[in-house]
Design an enzyme around this catalytic site. Structure first.
Site, PDB file in Angstrom:
ATOM      1  N   TRP A 165       7.939  10.769   4.297  1.00  0.00           N
ATOM      2  CA  TRP A 165       7.499  10.587   2.913  1.00  0.00           C
ATOM      3  C   TRP A 165       6.090  11.119   2.704  1.00  0.00           C
ATOM      4  O   TRP A 165       5.792  11.678   1.635  1.00  0.00           O
ATOM      5  CB  TRP A 165       7.620   9.110   2.521  1.00  0.00           C
ATOM      6  CG  TRP A 165       8.969   8.581   2.887  1.00  0.00           C
ATOM      7  CD1 TRP A 165       9.271   7.605   3.786  1.00  0.00           C
ATOM      8  CD2 TRP A 165      10.237   9.068   2.412  1.00  0.00           C
ATOM      9  NE1 TRP A 165      10.628   7.447   3.890  1.00  0.00           N
ATOM     10  CE2 TRP A 165      11.247   8.325   3.063  1.00  0.00           C
ATOM     11  CE3 TRP A 165      10.606  10.057   1.491  1.00  0.00           C
ATOM     12  CZ2 TRP A 165      12.603   8.550   2.828  1.00  0.00           C
ATOM     13  CZ3 TRP A 165      11.968  10.276   1.259  1.00  0.00           C
ATOM     14  CH2 TRP A 165      12.937   9.530   1.922  1.00  0.00           C
TER      15      TRP A 165
ATOM     16  N   ASP B 276       1.272   4.392  -0.820  1.00  0.00           N
ATOM     17  CA  ASP B 276       2.712   4.311  -1.076  1.00  0.00           C
ATOM     18  C   ASP B 276       3.221   3.115  -0.285  1.00  0.00           C
ATOM     19  O   ASP B 276       3.326   3.144   0.931  1.00  0.00           O
ATOM     20  CB  ASP B 276       3.397   5.604  -0.624  1.00  0.00           C
ATOM     21  CG  ASP B 276       4.925   5.541  -0.743  1.00  0.00           C
ATOM     22  OD1 ASP B 276       5.461   4.484  -1.142  1.00  0.00           O
ATOM     23  OD2 ASP B 276       5.575   6.544  -0.404  1.00  0.00           O
TER      24      ASP B 276
ATOM     25  N   LYS C 246      13.432  -2.208  -2.350  1.00  0.00           N
ATOM     26  CA  LYS C 246      13.496  -2.862  -1.042  1.00  0.00           C
ATOM     27  C   LYS C 246      13.380  -4.377  -1.200  1.00  0.00           C
ATOM     28  O   LYS C 246      14.246  -5.123  -0.777  1.00  0.00           O
ATOM     29  CB  LYS C 246      12.388  -2.366  -0.116  1.00  0.00           C
ATOM     30  CG  LYS C 246      12.065  -0.892  -0.229  1.00  0.00           C
ATOM     31  CD  LYS C 246      13.136   0.003   0.334  1.00  0.00           C
ATOM     32  CE  LYS C 246      12.671   1.457   0.338  1.00  0.00           C
ATOM     33  NZ  LYS C 246      13.629   2.370   0.967  1.00  0.00           N
TER      34      LYS C 246
END
Length: 359
Positions: free
Chosen positions: A101, A169, A193
């Site tokens: 990511w 992030d 999540k």
């Protein structure tokens, strides 16, 4: 009702209490005769949900009024672009590369043509650790990190120290623990999540940073556009924000982020303890001082050909989502907030028995 144990990395499990609450209100929200998914975002009914969720997030983390909370769309992937668009002033932007990511975020910074530098990376050891040796520039436009790495199972225990705005992030450890707010410029994550279903990206931004944006950036991609419109410059994901609000209530009922973090730590200790106990059969990917309490990635080093069998038999025993990501392979157990200690005990018992039968 038969419910599987959900170890998916995201979208992931939602607590049964939250699902039941949403089910109960689905056809008629608060007895109004219509569902929340039918409600206009321009009504006090929905605005109350959005504002309540915003206030709960600020209170849970301790964000001051210097910060605004936005509920956007496009996931972390859009933030990879939106952050350099809004925060770059021509100075250097710094990135620490800890996996897929951050690699994607760095690529987007490159595409934007901004001045950037990767000041540290763990790519040389297949992203099995959080780098600890690097020097930051206090005059940088920002320093960008990913707090938890879903694929490789690594996590920052402490955020880097810098005077530059820190961009985090936090997609895969959002709402799992308290964090230091020192020099936080942007703290963001997709909520899928620990915060509900996919489709909402939470962005907490220090208000002054929104003023950096160039007039050349499209209006819809400017943070200050959404700040001015309370996240409703375009129609937001109303149902996703409603579900997030329910999830925040659940977290508060569980005792808040400190209590949640303690429970998550106990789950991780149990699972890593089993992996270490059966060292030689199982092997964790992350170095011990970088281990994530959210995503536990490991292999069957005794015989990797057993891994598909492990995943299949686990599913037959009511556990889903244990197949590792394609970049790493192996096995991955995502033990997010909705996964209980008892759920992890079931997995650990299965792991021990699987090792006994196949070792």
């Amino acid at each position: 009702m038969d419910r599987v144990i959900n170890f998916n990395a995201g979208p992931s499990g939602i607590p049964l209490d939250v699902l039941k609450k949403a089910q109960e209100e689905f056809l008629s929200y608060h007895g109004l005769g219509y569902s929340i998914i039918e409600a206009s975002h321009r009504t006090p009914i929905f605005e109350n949900i959005l504002f309540n969720a915003r206030d709960k997030i600020k209170k849970l983390y301790g964000f001051s009024d210097d910060y605004d909370v936005l509920f956007l769309q496009g996931g972390a992937s859009l933030q990879f672009v939106q952050i350099p668009m809004n925060l770059s002033t021509g100075k250097k932007a710094e990135y620490i590369n800890t996996g897929v990511w951050t690699t994607k975020a760095i690529k987007e910074a490159q595409i934007q043509g901004i001045n950037y530098e990767v000041i540290a990376s763990s790519e040389d050891t297949n992203f099995d650790r959080i780098p600890t040796s690097y020097k930051t520039d206090d005059e940088a436009d920002y320093l960008y990190i990913c707090s938890n790495n879903t694929i490789y199972g690594t996590q920052y225990k402490e955020f880097p120290k810098t005077k530059a705005p820190l961009v985090v992030d936090s997609s895969s450890d959002l709402f799992s623990r308290k964090v230091s707010l020192d020099n936080i410029g942007i703290f963001y994550g997709g909520i899928q999540k620990n915060g509900g279903p996919a489709g909402v990206t939470m962005v907490v931004i220090r208000k002054d940073l929104a003023e950096r944006v160039s007039d050349k950036v499209p209006n819809i991609l400017r943070y200050k556009t959404q700040m001015k419109a309370d996240s409703m410059s375009n129609t937001p994901n109303t149902f996703g924000i409603y579900m997030l609000d329910l999830m925040l209530d659940w977290i508060i009922e569980k005792g808040g982020l400190d209590k949640i973090a303690s429970l998550n730590g106990e789950k991780a200790k149990l699972l890593y303890g089993c992996i270490d106990e059966l060292d030689g059969f199982y092997k964790g990917h992350a170095q011990r001082n970088s281990r994530s309490i959210m995503n536990v990635s490991y292999n069957i080093v005794a015989n990797k050909e057993l891994e598909p069998k492990f995943v299949k038999e686990a599913m037959e025993n009511g556990m889903i989502g244990l197949k590792g990501h394609r970049h790493l392979g192996g096995i991955r157990a995502s033990i997010y907030n909705s996964v209980s200690y008892e759920n992890v005990e079931v997995l650990v018992d299965f792991m021990r028995e699987f090792a006994r039968k196949n070792g």
